[in-house]
Design a protein around this motif. Structure first.
Motif, PDB file in Angstrom:
ATOM      1  N   ILE A 149      -8.532 -31.622   8.136  1.00  0.00           N
ATOM      2  CA  ILE A 149      -9.902 -31.117   8.022  1.00  0.00           C
ATOM      3  C   ILE A 149     -10.635 -31.298   9.345  1.00  0.00           C
ATOM      4  O   ILE A 149     -11.294 -30.381   9.838  1.00  0.00           O
ATOM      5  N   ARG A 164      -9.451 -28.789  11.938  1.00  0.00           N
ATOM      6  CA  ARG A 164      -9.994 -27.449  11.675  1.00  0.00           C
ATOM      7  C   ARG A 164     -11.468 -27.367  12.091  1.00  0.00           C
ATOM      8  O   ARG A 164     -11.899 -26.401  12.713  1.00  0.00           O
ATOM      9  N   CYS A 165     -12.241 -28.402  11.741  1.00  0.00           N
ATOM     10  CA  CYS A 165     -13.673 -28.412  12.063  1.00  0.00           C
ATOM     11  C   CYS A 165     -13.904 -28.483  13.569  1.00  0.00           C
ATOM     12  O   CYS A 165     -14.781 -27.787  14.101  1.00  0.00           O
ATOM     13  N   LEU A 194     -17.440 -22.212   7.382  1.00  0.00           N
ATOM     14  CA  LEU A 194     -16.136 -22.391   6.758  1.00  0.00           C
ATOM     15  C   LEU A 194     -15.789 -21.252   5.800  1.00  0.00           C
ATOM     16  O   LEU A 194     -14.702 -21.218   5.234  1.00  0.00           O
ATOM     17  N   THR A 204     -13.998 -28.880  -0.917  1.00  0.00           N
ATOM     18  CA  THR A 204     -14.902 -28.014  -0.167  1.00  0.00           C
ATOM     19  C   THR A 204     -16.081 -28.818   0.365  1.00  0.00           C
ATOM     20  O   THR A 204     -16.481 -28.674   1.519  1.00  0.00           O
ATOM     21  N   ARG A 260     -16.159 -32.055   0.918  1.00  0.00           N
ATOM     22  CA  ARG A 260     -15.670 -32.990   1.930  1.00  0.00           C
ATOM     23  C   ARG A 260     -15.517 -32.278   3.270  1.00  0.00           C
ATOM     24  O   ARG A 260     -15.925 -32.777   4.319  1.00  0.00           O
ATOM     25  N   GLU A 261     -14.940 -31.091   3.230  1.00  0.00           N
ATOM     26  CA  GLU A 261     -14.742 -30.305   4.446  1.00  0.00           C
ATOM     27  C   GLU A 261     -16.092 -29.973   5.090  1.00  0.00           C
ATOM     28  O   GLU A 261     -16.267 -30.087   6.309  1.00  0.00           O
ATOM     29  N   THR A 262     -17.062 -29.604   4.265  1.00  0.00           N
ATOM     30  CA  THR A 262     -18.396 -29.269   4.769  1.00  0.00           C
ATOM     31  C   THR A 262     -19.066 -30.490   5.384  1.00  0.00           C
ATOM     32  O   THR A 262     -19.717 -30.390   6.436  1.00  0.00           O
TER      33      THR A 262
END
Length: 198
Positions: free
Chosen positions: A6, A9-10, A88, A133, A135-137
């Motif tokens: 993650i 990607r971020c 995202l 979702t 967590r990724e944000t």
């Protein structure tokens, strides 16, 4: 998805944005607008504790509403969270939009209500994402925070134009949600054996 993946990607997303070492929220919104293909507007308003932030999508713009009555750093956190969902590419569950519009305009069918307000099916981008979702944000928002500096606080100057129209549409919905929550709370307290602290 693992946290390491993650973060990678971020970080790649941030690199692709071409962020300067530091920027303010309007500067970040300009960069994000280029990425997502339409302007991103910030609208501070009192959301009454129902949500701290949400994004409205119209045919041509994104409108990020965030809580006016909180600290500048908290406002940045809220906005970055909403921006994270946009960057995202998180899709909104259309049922959330339909439920929201049924609540706001109960006497009008959903399609007509959306057309009148100029809203697209992903109007109400909140309350429907899964844990991964979110967590990724949050990871993306935290990494973006390293680049954003607060500007002078916005003390709620009167909204104008499209922002005022959208805020006016949100007002009844927020009042309705608060009333429903208060009714549920009062009902729980009024029942025999109910726990007043719930």
């Amino acid at each position: 998805m693992r946290v390491g993946r993650i973060r990678r990607r971020c970080k790649q997303l941030i690199k692709e944005l071409g962020l300067p070492a530091s920027t303010d929220l309007p500067g970040l919104c300009d960069l994000v607008a280029r990425r997502v293909g339409r302007p991103v507007h910030l609208v501070p308003m009192s959301l009454g504790g129902v949500v701290s932030g949400m994004t409205a999508s119209t045919d041509e713009d994104y409108w990020i509403f965030y809580e006016l009555r909180t600290s500048p750093w908290h406002q940045i956190h809220i906005v970055l969270h909403e921006i994270g969902h946009l960057l995202l590419g998180h899709e909104q569950d259309p049922a959330v939009t339909e439920d929201a519009l049924r609540m706001w305009t109960p006497s009008v069918d959903v399609t007509t209500a959306m057309r009148r307000l100029g809203m697209t099916p992903d109007f109400a981008r909140h309350h429907c994402y899964d844990n991964l979702t979110e967590r990724e944000t949050e990871v993306l928002g935290t990494l973006l925070m390293e680049h954003v500096v607060p500007t002078s606080p916005d003390h709620g100057l009167p909204l104008e134009g499209r922002a005022a129209e959208l805020a006016a549409a949100l007002g009844p919905a927020l009042r309705h949600v608060r009333t429903d929550e208060a009714d549920r709370s009062d009902g729980a307290r009024g029942e025999p054996g109910g726990d007043a602290g719930v």
